[in-house]
Design an enzyme around this catalytic site. Structure first.
Site, PDB file in Angstrom:
ATOM      1  N   ASN A  10      29.583  70.220  70.131  1.00  0.00           N
ATOM      2  CA  ASN A  10      29.598  68.628  70.553  1.00  0.00           C
ATOM      3  C   ASN A  10      30.987  68.022  70.106  1.00  0.00           C
ATOM      4  OD1 ASN A  10      28.766  65.983  70.842  1.00  0.00           O
ATOM      5  ND2 ASN A  10      27.432  65.893  69.193  1.00  0.00           N
ATOM      6  N   LYS A  12      31.643  64.904  70.730  1.00  0.00           N
ATOM      7  CA  LYS A  12      31.371  63.516  70.407  1.00  0.00           C
ATOM      8  C   LYS A  12      32.492  63.003  71.323  1.00  0.00           C
ATOM      9  CE  LYS A  12      29.265  64.845  66.098  1.00  0.00           C
ATOM     10  NZ  LYS A  12      28.557  64.146  64.929  1.00  0.00           N
ATOM     11  N   HIS A  95      20.570  62.985  70.689  1.00  0.00           N
ATOM     12  CA  HIS A  95      21.348  62.927  69.134  1.00  0.00           C
ATOM     13  C   HIS A  95      21.058  61.783  68.425  1.00  0.00           C
ATOM     14  CE1 HIS A  95      24.942  63.615  66.659  1.00  0.00           C
ATOM     15  NE2 HIS A  95      24.910  64.671  67.071  1.00  0.00           N
ATOM     16  N   GLU A  97      23.154  59.919  66.554  1.00  0.00           N
ATOM     17  CA  GLU A  97      24.086  58.891  66.897  1.00  0.00           C
ATOM     18  C   GLU A  97      23.789  58.175  67.987  1.00  0.00           C
ATOM     19  OE1 GLU A  97      27.606  61.491  67.030  1.00  0.00           O
ATOM     20  OE2 GLU A  97      27.291  61.723  64.898  1.00  0.00           O
ATOM     21  N   GLU A 165      18.498  68.453  63.296  1.00  0.00           N
ATOM     22  CA  GLU A 165      19.783  68.199  62.639  1.00  0.00           C
ATOM     23  C   GLU A 165      19.461  67.112  61.825  1.00  0.00           C
ATOM     24  OE1 GLU A 165      23.558  68.514  65.151  1.00  0.00           O
ATOM     25  OE2 GLU A 165      22.441  66.859  66.090  1.00  0.00           O
ATOM     26  N   GLY A 171      28.208  65.631  59.655  1.00  0.00           N
ATOM     27  CA  GLY A 171      29.388  65.036  59.743  1.00  0.00           C
ATOM     28  C   GLY A 171      29.713  64.512  58.109  1.00  0.00           C
ATOM     29  N   SER A 210      27.135  69.864  59.746  1.00  0.00           N
ATOM     30  CA  SER A 210      28.128  70.504  58.841  1.00  0.00           C
ATOM     31  C   SER A 210      28.088  72.122  58.801  1.00  0.00           C
ATOM     32  CB  SER A 210      27.927  69.979  57.290  1.00  0.00           C
ATOM     33  OG  SER A 210      28.105  68.578  57.612  1.00  0.00           O
TER      34      SER A 210
HETATM   35  C1  PEP Z   1      26.582  67.123  65.563  1.00  0.00           C
HETATM   36  O1  PEP Z   1      27.288  66.283  66.022  1.00  0.00           O
HETATM   37  O2  PEP Z   1      25.640  67.290  66.196  1.00  0.00           O
HETATM   38  C2  PEP Z   1      26.931  67.723  64.187  1.00  0.00           C
HETATM   39  C3  PEP Z   1      25.962  68.383  63.791  1.00  0.00           C
HETATM   40  O3  PEP Z   1      28.067  67.213  63.592  1.00  0.00           O
HETATM   41  P1  PEP Z   1      28.710  68.132  62.505  1.00  0.00           P
HETATM   42  O4  PEP Z   1      28.795  69.584  62.686  1.00  0.00           O
HETATM   43  O5  PEP Z   1      30.248  67.473  62.450  1.00  0.00           O
HETATM   44  O6  PEP Z   1      27.922  67.772  61.163  1.00  0.00           O
END
Ligand code: PEP
Length: 250
Positions: A10, A12, A95, A97, A165, A171, A210
């Site tokens: 992703n 983003k 997601h 976000e 997640e 992040g 992460s």
């Molecule tokens: C994500 O954007 O879904 C995500 C898991 O980001 P990161 O791997 O940077 O934590």
């Protein structure tokens, strides 16, 4: 039941034209192994170019969000049909976000997942608890509510992907403990059986939060973890390549 792992990136709100070169390097890494299906979800502005760049490679493309309607007066939005027309096979919906920045609730996410299927895309439905919810011990309840509210009924197992997640792991460089991931993924599988019966066995449940080259193999080795949704570490082939290589077919 064999489920081919899915390693999804992703990007983003990151990526201009030079990112296409990075995508080529990712495709090289992906094409040198066959353990996992590989997916990149770039910003909508790069989707057409990325799909062209990756044609002939094993890497598929996806959107990061879609509107529930096919077309209409929705300034700034992109429909699932538009993503499909641009070359996408998948779309991420719900997601955390989007849930936080745009106030998306489970009903909205379910409508987007249905729109994805209408357009022939596979939705990747994201669920995840906040840190305070885990601290209070209500994380399983939160995920149950999100799953029940966001997952359309009557889908085949290969028509939908779930991404677990934990919001506090996205992040931040923090990941959930392996035993907590195992507990949650088993819980999600059980809950999916309530929603879609035996088709639940075919649903891939990704872990996100992460995931890095250094922890991917351990996370991907956990029962009921059928791949990863990767943010930051999907931007560079030097990181994403080793994550892809960590995935083995079950
Ligand atoms: C994500 O954007 O879904 C995500 C898991 O980001 P990161 O791997 O940077 O934590």
């Amino acid at each position: 039941m064999t489920r081919t792992p899915l390693i999804a990136g992703n990007w983003k709100m990151n990526g201009l034209q030079p990112a296409l070169e990075e995508a080529k390097a990712i495709a090289q890494a992906a094409d040198s192994q066959d353990g996992a299906e590989v997916l990149l979800c770039p910003p909508a502005t790069l989707l057409t170019d990325l799909a062209r760049t990756l044609s002939g490679s094993r890497v598929k493309t996806g959107g990061q969000d879609c509107h529930a309607e096919e077309s209409g007066a929705h300034t700034g939005d992109v429909s699932a049909e538009m993503l499909a027309g641009a070359g996408a096979d998948y779309v991420i919906v719900g997601h955390s976000e989007r849930r936080a920045d745009h106030g998306e609730d489970d009903l909205t996410v379910k409508a987007k997942a249905k729109a994805a299927r209408r357009a022939g895309l596979t939705p990747i439905i994201c669920v995840g608890e906040k840190e305070a919810e885990r601290a209070k011990g209500v994380h399983l309840d939160v995920i149950e509510m999100q799953l029940d509210g966001s997952t359309p009924k009557n889908l085949a197992g290969d028509e939908v992907v779930i991404a677990y997640e934990p919001v506090w792991a996205i992040g931040t460089g923090r990941t959930a403990e392996p035993q907590d991931i195992a507990e949650m993924h088993e819980f999600i599988r059980t809950r999916l059986r309530h929603i879609m019966g035996e088709e639940a066995e075919g649903v891939r449940i990704l872990y996100g939060g992460s995931v890095k080259p250094g922890n991917a193999a351990e996370i991907l080795g956990i029962d009921n973890v059928d791949g990863a949704l990767v943010g930051g570490a999907s931007l560079k082939a030097a990181d994403f390549g080793p994550i892809i290589a960590s995935a083995q077919s079950e």
